[in-house]
Design a protein around this motif. Structure first.
Motif, PDB file in Angstrom:
ATOM      1  N   ARG A  75       0.832  -1.208   0.000  1.00 28.69           N
ATOM      2  CA  ARG A  75       0.000   0.000   0.000  1.00 28.69           C
ATOM      3  C   ARG A  75       0.868   1.262   0.000  1.00 28.69           C
ATOM      4  NH1 ARG A  75      -2.866  -3.197   3.795  1.00 28.69           N
ATOM      5  NH2 ARG A  75      -2.004  -2.033   5.576  1.00 28.69           N
ATOM      6  N   PHE A  76       1.910   1.230   0.809  1.00 31.73           N
ATOM      7  CA  PHE A  76       2.829   2.367   0.914  1.00 31.73           C
ATOM      8  C   PHE A  76       3.483   2.654  -0.436  1.00 31.73           C
ATOM      9  CE2 PHE A  76       7.408   3.404   1.980  1.00 31.73           C
ATOM     10  CZ  PHE A  76       7.190   4.729   2.287  1.00 31.73           C
ATOM     11  N   CYS A  77       3.977   1.611  -1.086  1.00 32.59           N
ATOM     12  CA  CYS A  77       4.653   1.789  -2.373  1.00 32.59           C
ATOM     13  C   CYS A  77       3.690   2.274  -3.456  1.00 32.59           C
ATOM     14  CB  CYS A  77       5.322   0.483  -2.795  1.00 32.59           C
ATOM     15  SG  CYS A  77       6.681  -0.025  -1.701  1.00 32.59           S
ATOM     16  N   ARG A  78       2.459   1.788  -3.428  1.00 33.08           N
ATOM     17  CA  ARG A  78       1.475   2.250  -4.414  1.00 33.08           C
ATOM     18  C   ARG A  78       1.150   3.728  -4.202  1.00 33.08           C
ATOM     19  NH1 ARG A  78      -0.556  -2.945  -3.588  1.00 33.08           N
ATOM     20  NH2 ARG A  78      -2.031  -2.244  -1.990  1.00 33.08           N
ATOM     21  N   THR A  79       1.035   4.131  -2.945  1.00 27.97           N
ATOM     22  CA  THR A  79       0.756   5.545  -2.654  1.00 27.97           C
ATOM     23  C   THR A  79       1.885   6.423  -3.166  1.00 27.97           C
ATOM     24  OG1 THR A  79      -0.487   4.932  -0.666  1.00 27.97           O
ATOM     25  CG2 THR A  79       0.295   7.207  -0.806  1.00 27.97           C
ATOM     26  N   ILE A  80       3.120   6.008  -2.953  1.00 26.14           N
ATOM     27  CA  ILE A  80       4.274   6.757  -3.450  1.00 26.14           C
ATOM     28  C   ILE A  80       4.206   6.881  -4.970  1.00 26.14           C
ATOM     29  CG2 ILE A  80       6.773   6.661  -3.770  1.00 26.14           C
ATOM     30  CD1 ILE A  80       6.994   5.401  -1.030  1.00 26.14           C
ATOM     31  N   GLY A  81       3.940   5.749  -5.625  1.00 29.69           N
ATOM     32  CA  GLY A  81       3.888   5.744  -7.086  1.00 29.69           C
ATOM     33  C   GLY A  81       2.775   6.598  -7.655  1.00 29.69           C
ATOM     34  N   GLU A  82       1.618   6.563  -7.017  1.00 34.70           N
ATOM     35  CA  GLU A  82       0.465   7.329  -7.511  1.00 34.70           C
ATOM     36  C   GLU A  82       0.732   8.833  -7.498  1.00 34.70           C
ATOM     37  OE1 GLU A  82      -2.575   5.967  -4.900  1.00 34.70           O
ATOM     38  OE2 GLU A  82      -2.820   4.041  -5.927  1.00 34.70           O
ATOM     39  N   LEU A  83       1.550   9.289  -6.557  1.00 34.31           N
ATOM     40  CA  LEU A  83       1.856  10.721  -6.467  1.00 34.31           C
ATOM     41  C   LEU A  83       3.162  11.090  -7.175  1.00 34.31           C
ATOM     42  CD1 LEU A  83       0.706  11.427  -2.819  1.00 34.31           C
ATOM     43  CD2 LEU A  83      -0.311  12.293  -4.910  1.00 34.31           C
ATOM     44  N   GLY A  84       3.750  10.101  -7.831  1.00 31.69           N
ATOM     45  CA  GLY A  84       4.935  10.378  -8.626  1.00 31.69           C
ATOM     46  C   GLY A  84       6.226  10.501  -7.857  1.00 31.69           C
TER      47      GLY A  84
END
Length: 892
Positions: A75-84
């Motif tokens: 979840r943490f990594c996806r959040t980082i990726g979604e915000l670039g």
């Protein structure tokens, strides 16, 4: 492989059970709004239960469950990726934590040299002491082994088909080959031929050396089969279980029998104090529970890096920070292997450089973790003449020695005699064998060799050398450092034949070659870094207190500052050699936060006033010093702590001063607490906090230096974001942060406050935001504003600060020219900051900086300036520091 992104800026977060992946995911949007490009995480592979830092890894193939495990990490990594944003991870290749959770270590304790993982750890299986051959010392007992055994503090217990030793609130595995002592007697009680067969079979399990992998695997297979058979037998014949329980109970009741059984194990339980002199494995510094890994072995590297390399390969990570590379046997080879496995990764190493030392240019990494930058900036903010005067102030107040290098040398010698004694003994045994093979040296005694090794190690002025006999590698820098150390040792120990030091130098410089010599060189190099770290950083830095803000990792606090020209020279060198190194001001390991150091630097501008103040405070508090044990050096340290970190609570002050006193090891230590002194120290602190007269004096003095300290903070902050390198921001320090050493600097961060303040200033026009932040100085808004604007500029134009961007000092003239640091990055960005502002008193006396031609916009105030000679007073009129960009290229 996904293309990785080199960080433009990073933000360090400390993950633990109270700040998990989900908590970190919750601040990603804020970090994006602030302008950060990469979140930089503390180690998050599976660590010891309750770990608050993550450096005590127990499993390299799992994400830490206490942080939320694999699901929360996703979840943490996806959040980082979604915000670039991107991600950088701190990794720990040098060591692992001991304990049952570490399956490698558990297997080693159970099977000794026959373990599948014996080759993973840096263990000396053949030490000088014959009783420790093929055994691991486990120094966990609270008293002598025999006394603990006599008192019933060690016992054997059974859990299913496994047997354990319980001692000192710990459990340890039992060697399968020792089980006949239990099972054979139980077979007699149960009259079971099957159990008798199993007992004999356990005893016949083959011994194997670490290199004999097939034999080890066969032994492991047979052990598993035998355990299954034992488990099955117990389930089918309950009387067998009863017999085993009876046998275990009898063993625990038979002192001699239990002692004999324990002597059959692959470890030897021992009094905890035995570790310093007898420990047979390499540690992280002097921490018994952190064992050195043999990561130079390819199979160890592959198994301990598989998950990290997978993340790098898939772009989950863009880079790594390598913890303590100087602990590795061959740092260059390690970095080459890591680079080959992750060619696109941003790799930095926590390499501590001493003044004048630079990162080796053949290391295939981007740079260091930034302590070198921190110390150069710290040095340029102090007044050399004031530091010299502070030497007299310090000597007059404490009557302590003021030669830092002599103090550091003494503390390094002490640490080699005590905490690192087992490492010295291991090196000495090797050196004895080397001397025995050389007839001209064989008559030196073991005691002489031990003293010579200690002295040479203590004389090193850098953490270590990087000689590799297997490849015939040695630089001129290495040769010079070895020559300097051995000559220093000769002068300091003239009671030892100089020929011994010459021979030692010959071994370390490969003039004397051989298999043992190679092993000695490699181990000696791993030894000098903990001598420096424990002797200087963790001891001398708490004893030598002339100006405590200079006592930082990689610093020489005896040095009288850094000139502006030296600062420019350093930055030019970094741009030319390591333009993507990390620049930092605070880390999880700094002794004091950047804002504490910035305030303490002001004392070098008013040494006389500071000296008068502490003398007055001491007289005022003389009646509160109820014990003769409370020394003047501790009191001097305490007063600086109050100045640097005020306001702080009584509990924070007491906790920090207790830690500092124990680190200093002058009146009390971590391993030998002096309760009388510690009680006197706590009582003194409590009494001073309860004294309105004293607190008023402290607050008045802090008020005098606070403003200049805040300007220093803004200066070093802007320098960090515009000097060559990738700037890192330690969690929470985007506002004024007066934290001290850990755990003080790991207190919870109020991110809701930071979100609100950022939103407030972000919504304002630039000029209004600058003015608002200055009016709300106490809220920390000037620092947040400086960081935000610098981050936004770096994100808009990363090329202005990258590999191709040049670094050019700008010409400054006038009577106050030495109060200015000004430089141009590329052709587009100018930084102008003041220094030593308290003594300057705003009297710029027409000091001018020569701006390149064109129209320039101050990104912090929106002021427009024409190129040419510009008054520094004009540049800094509305805001304490200036960040300028050419109008044609600006998007202000």
């Amino acid at each position: 492989m996904k293309k990785l992104r080199t960080p433009n800026t990073t933000y360090r977060v400390q993950l633990h059970k109270d700040f998990t992946f989900d908590d970190a995911a919750g601040i990603v949007a804020y970090l994006h709004a602030l302008g950060v490009t990469h979140i930089y995480c503390s180690p998050y592979l599976q660590a010891s239960p309750g770990s608050m830092h993550g450096y005590d890894v127990v499993d390299h193939q799992r994400v830490n469950d206490e942080l939320g495990g694999r699901a929360a990490h996703g979840r943490f990594c996806r959040t980082i990726g979604e915000l670039g944003l991107g991600q950088v991870l701190d990794i720990v290749p040098n060591h692992m934590s001991l304990g049952r959770e570490n399956r490698y270590w558990w297997d080693v304790l159970e099977n000794g040299t026959s373990s599948q993982y014996a080759s993973f750890f840096d263990i000396d299986w053949q030490p000088q002491e014959e009783r420790l051959r093929d055994k691991v010392l486990v120094p966990v007992l609270a008293d002598q082994y025999g006394r603990v055994l006599q008192a019933g503090g060690i016992k054997v217990v059974r859990h299913g088909n496994s047997f354990l030793v319980e001692a000192a609130s710990q459990t340890l595995p039992v060697s399968p080959r020792s089980l006949p002592a239990i099972l054979a007697r139980a077979a007699e009680y149960a009259k079971s031929d099957t159990l008798s067969f199993l007992a004999a079979s356990f005893g016949r399990l083959p011994e194997a050396e670490s290199w004999d992998r097939w034999k080890i695997l066969a032994r492991h297979r047979d052990k598993i089969v035998l355990r299954k058979l034992l488990d099955r037998l117990c389930s089918e014949e309950p009387n067998v279980c009863d017999a085993i329980e009876r046998s275990v109970a009898e063993l625990n009741g038979n002192l001699n029998g239990l002692d004999d059984f324990l002597n059959q194990q692959n470890y030897r339980l021992a009094y905890w104090k035995a570790a310093d002199q007898q420990l047979g494995y390499r540690r992280f510094f002097d921490v018994n529970t952190l064992i050195g890994l043999r990561v130079e072995r390819e199979h160890v590297f592959e198994e301990t890096h598989a998950l990290i390399l997978d993340w790098l390969g898939r772009g989950v990570l863009d880079g790594v920070r390598v913890d303590h590379p100087d602990g590795l046997r061959d740092p260059l080879e390690y970095f080459r292997r890591l680079r080959e496995a992750a060619p696109g990764a941003w790799i930095i190493g926590e390499k501590i450089l001493e003044p004048g030392e630079f990162l080796r240019e053949d290391w295939p990494i981007e740079g260091t973790s930034g302590y070198d930058f921190l110390n150069v900036v710290n040095g340029v903010l102090v007044r050399p003449e004031g530091l010299a005067e502070l030497s007299s102030v310090y000597a007059d107040f404490t009557n302590e020695p003021t030669d830092f290098h002599e103090i550091a040398h003494e503390k390094k010698i002490n640490v080699t005699q005590e905490a690192l004694g087992s490492d010295v003994n291991r090196l000495t045994s090797l050196f004895v064998e080397i001397c025995e093979d050389n007839r001209n040296e064989r008559d030196y005694t073991r005691a002489e060799m031990r003293r010579a090794i200690r002295e040479v190690a203590a004389c090193f002025q850098v953490y270590r050398t990087y000689v590799v006999p297997e490849r015939g590698e040695m630089t001129a820098e290495d040769r010079n450092n070895i020559a300097q150390a051995t000559e220093c040792a000769k002068q300091k120990r003239q009671d030892i034949d100089g020929g011994l030091f010459d021979f030692l130098r010959g071994v370390l410089t490969m003039e004397v070659k051989g298999k043992r010599e190679t092993e000695f060189v490699m181990r000696f190099q791993q030894f000098t870094s903990p001598v420096m770290a424990k002797g200087v950083e963790d001891t001398a830095f708490y004893c030598y207190n002339r100006l405590t803000g200079l006592n930082e990792v990689g610093s020489d606090p005896g040095r009288n500052g850094v000139s502006v020209d030296e600062f420019h020279s350093y930055c030019a060198k970094m741009q030319a050699t390591h333009p993507l190194t990390m620049t930092t001001l605070s880390t999880h390991d700094t002794k004091r936060s950047d804002d504490v150091r910035a305030r303490l630097a002001v004392l070098s501008e008013i040494p006389g006033k500071f000296g008068i103040a502490v003398q007055r405070w001491a007289r005022l508090n003389s009646s509160l010093r109820t014990s003769h044990l409370l020394d003047r050096n501790t009191e001097y340290f305490y007063y600086q702590t109050l100045i640097g970190a005020w306001p702080l609570t009584l509990e924070r002050a007491k906790a920090y001063m207790l830690k500092a006193a124990r680190e200093a090891k002058q009146q009390t230590t971590w391993v030998a607490n002096n309760k009388e002194f510690e009680d006197a120290l706590n009582q003194f602190i409590e009494a001073t906090f309860a004294s309105p007269a004293f607190i008023e004096k402290v607050e008045q003095f802090v008020e005098r230096v606070k403003g200049a300290g805040r300007v220093n903070s803004l200066v070093q902050t802007l320098l960090k974001y515009t000097s060559p390198g990738v700037p890192d921001l330690y969690q929470g320090s985007e506002l004024w942060d007066l934290s001290l050493v850990d755990p003080d600097n790991r207190r919870p961060v109020d991110y809701e406050l930071r979100r609100r303040l950022l939103k407030e200033i972000h919504a304002l026009p630039v000029a209004e935001a600058a003015a608002t932040s200055m009016r709300r100085m106490d809220d920390g808004l000037p620092k947040l504003w400086t960081i935000h604007r610098a981050l936004q500029l770096r994100r808009e134009h990363p090329e202005w600060f990258g590999v191709e961007a040049s670094y050019t000092p700008l010409e400054v003239d006038g009577k106050s020219a030495q109060h200015v640091v000004a430089y141009l990055r590329g052709e587009s960005v100018v930084t102008v900051v003041p220094r030593l502002t308290l003594t300057l008193g705003g009297a710029w006396q027409k000091t001018m900086v020569l701006l390149p031609e064109g129209r320039w916009i101050n990104r912090l105030t929106s002021a427009v300036l024409e190129g040419g000679r510009v008054a520094v007073e004009t540049l800094l009129k509305e805001f304490p520091v200036a960040l300028l960009t050419r109008e044609a290229q600006s998007h202000a």
